[in-house]
Design an enzyme around this catalytic site. Structure first.
Site, PDB file in Angstrom:
ATOM      1  N   SER A 200      -0.297  -8.210  25.973  1.00 63.08           N
ATOM      2  CA  SER A 200      -0.067  -9.428  25.210  1.00 63.08           C
ATOM      3  C   SER A 200       1.180  -9.374  24.330  1.00 63.08           C
ATOM      4  CB  SER A 200      -1.295  -9.778  24.369  1.00 63.08           C
ATOM      5  OG  SER A 200      -1.683  -8.674  23.586  1.00 63.08           O
TER       6      SER A 200
ATOM      7  N   HIS B  73      -3.864 -13.254  29.494  1.00 64.44           N
ATOM      8  CA  HIS B  73      -2.530 -13.813  29.753  1.00 64.44           C
ATOM      9  C   HIS B  73      -2.166 -13.806  31.235  1.00 64.44           C
ATOM     10  CE1 HIS B  73      -1.329 -14.310  25.557  1.00 64.44           C
ATOM     11  NE2 HIS B  73      -1.957 -13.172  25.321  1.00 64.44           N
TER      12      HIS B  73
ATOM     13  N   LYS C  36      -6.007 -19.820  26.246  1.00 71.70           N
ATOM     14  CA  LYS C  36      -4.564 -19.681  26.475  1.00 71.70           C
ATOM     15  C   LYS C  36      -4.128 -20.668  27.553  1.00 71.70           C
ATOM     16  CE  LYS C  36      -4.464 -15.565  23.976  1.00 71.70           C
ATOM     17  NZ  LYS C  36      -5.155 -14.312  23.805  1.00 71.70           N
TER      18      LYS C  36
HETATM   19  C1  LIG Z   1      -5.835 -13.583  22.916  1.00 73.49           C
HETATM   20  C2  LIG Z   1      -6.460 -12.392  23.495  1.00 73.49           C
HETATM   21  C3  LIG Z   1      -7.812 -12.106  23.307  1.00 73.49           C
HETATM   22  C4  LIG Z   1      -8.670 -12.924  22.378  1.00 73.49           C
HETATM   23  O1  LIG Z   1      -8.925 -14.171  22.879  1.00 73.49           O
HETATM   24  P1  LIG Z   1      -9.306 -15.401  21.897  1.00 73.49           P
HETATM   25  O2  LIG Z   1      -9.813 -16.416  22.823  1.00 73.49           O
HETATM   26  O3  LIG Z   1      -8.065 -15.795  21.180  1.00 73.49           O
HETATM   27  O4  LIG Z   1     -10.363 -14.904  20.955  1.00 73.49           O
HETATM   28  C5  LIG Z   1      -8.332 -11.022  23.959  1.00 73.49           C
HETATM   29  N1  LIG Z   1      -7.571 -10.220  24.741  1.00 73.49           N
HETATM   30  C6  LIG Z   1      -6.255 -10.445  24.917  1.00 73.49           C
HETATM   31  C7  LIG Z   1      -5.446  -9.527  25.783  1.00 73.49           C
HETATM   32  C8  LIG Z   1      -5.651 -11.525  24.294  1.00 73.49           C
HETATM   33  O5  LIG Z   1      -4.336 -11.728  24.441  1.00 73.49           O
END
Ligand SMILES: *Cc1c(COP(=O)(O)O)cnc(C)c1O
Length: 396
Positions: free
Chosen positions: A185, A213, A244
């Site tokens: 990320s 992602h 996302k």
């Molecule tokens: C954003 C993210 C999360 C958390 O997800 P949310 O829906 O924002 O709680 C978990 N793992 C990774 C790799 C992320 O980028």
């Protein structure tokens, strides 16, 4: 002796105040309007490079329509936990859709991606087990390990000899779980799934992959990391977020029926926390359908990624090993990172700095997220702004 709470409050607030005085506090901005790749922030129109809205689904008419229909049908919330009164037909339909999308037997949703990782690791691992993580895994994976009481070890980032070394030393553990991000990320590089999956099988470990992602971003039709590498059944536990590319809220786990059922019956974050609002669930399901029906969005995103990353590299910027929509613009020193961020924000780019301790010391950076809704002109304009700023600060 640990430092006192008063001291921790003081140093944290002082750091933020210093940044605000220097006009370099780029966090918690209030976004007034988001139109694809443009947003109104503090009354100014900016080109957005800070959003996870990779395919532009926030404003997709089919997604909005599905959300409106769900509001009309269910109102605002499910008013219960899933286990008792909080499961609606919309929840069941979304979980079916996710299982089909990920080509697994079943799936289960949770109230956020963060909570999903906590739920998976604390339910599947306990004291006496071993969790093996990549050094750059997401914070929620690390927190899940800590809460589970299992032992945990990390291997060097995407380094296969380092992973094998840990596995070879861990033959005594009866239960081993390897957890990696599909796309990292902060760096935008892709986990070496073929090799990780091979090692997991060789050493009899379960493999869980966090696709926060990668869904809608990698794989020819956006189905994620297995599609990207042309693999099937490489992953035991598929984790993803609905926050996302899927611009709703929540997270999911997908895998074998027995495993999902076990989670349904025992995962504490599932049993003791309220159900996702049906409107969020319906929007998420519509997003999966749009991804499957409009593969041209993924093609457009890939084109934009190449234009932006190649442009930065040609100017002399270091974008690390990024291969995806996350493009780190590496600077190094904190002050210079903030200066670059300030300059490009002044010129109309909405982007945030990522600083230690969110990334390793000395690797401070700006993190750009390329969107399918960027036009070629948006990207060209952004590149010019980055070129000017980088040159004036001596970064390129
Ligand atoms: C954003 C993210 C999360 C958390 O997800 P949310 O829906 O924002 O709680 C978990 N793992 C990774 C790799 C992320 O980028």
């Amino acid at each position: 002796m640990s430092i006192t709470l008063e001291h921790r409050i003081k140093i944290t607030n002082e750091r933020a105040s210093r940044m605000k005085e220097n006009d370099t506090f780029f966090y918690l901005k209030s976004v007034e309007e988001l139109n694809g790749a443009r947003a109104q922030i503090d009354g100014r129109e900016m080109i957005v490079f800070a959003s996870y809205n990779y395919l532009g689904l926030i404003s997709h008419p089919k997604v909005r329509e599905a959300a409106k229909r769900a509001i009309d049908k269910y109102g605002t919330g499910a008013a219960g936990v899933r286990f008792l009164a909080g499961t609606t037909d919309a929840h069941i339909e979304l979980e079916k859709k996710i299982a089909q999308f990920k080509n697994t037997e079943d799936a289960l949703t949770f109230s956020s991606g963060y909570v999903t990782n906590l739920a998976a690791i604390t339910t599947l691992c306990q004291r006496g087990d071993l969790v093996i993580m990549d050094k750059l895994d997401h914070a929620s994976i690390i927190d899940g390990c800590l809460l589970s009481g299992a032992n945990h070890r990390s291997f060097l980032h995407n380094n296969m000899p380092s992973l094998e070394n840990i596995l070879a030393q861990s033959e005594n553990y009866q239960h081993k779980l390897i957890v990696v991000d599909a796309v990292y990320s902060m760096d935008g590089d892709i986990a070496n799934l073929p090799e990780i999956s091979h090692l997991a099988k060789k050493y009899n470990a379960l493999l869980m992959v966090d696709e926060a992602h990668s869904i809608g971003v990698i794989g020819k039709t956006g189905h994620g990391i297995e599609e990207h590498f042309g693999l099937e059944n490489a992953v035991d536990i598929h984790m993803g977020t609905l926050s996302k590319t899927i611009p709703s809220i929540g997270g999911y786990l997908a895998g074998k029926k027995d495993l999902i059922n076990f989670l349904k019956l025992t995962a504490r974050p599932f049993i003791f926390s309220a159900s996702l609002p049906p409107v969020a669930v319906a929007a998420a399901k519509a997003c999966f359908e749009v991804i499957e029906n409009e593969p041209e969005l993924i093609e457009q995103l890939q084109k934009n990624i190449n234009q932006f990353r190649d442009g930065l590299q040609k100017m002399g910027y270091d974008t690390g090993y990024s291969e995806t929509a996350i493009v780190p613009i590496m600077v190094g020193e904190e002050e210079r990172t903030l200066e670059l961020c300030k300059k490009v924000n002044e010129d109309g780019i909405f982007i945030c700095p990522i600083l230690f301790p969110a990334v390793p010391k000395g690797t401070n950076r700006l993190r750009a997220h390329v969107l399918a809704s960027h036009t070629s002109e948006d990207i060209e304009q952004a590149l010019q702004i980055f070129e000017q700023a980088g040159k004036s600060l001596g970064i390129i």
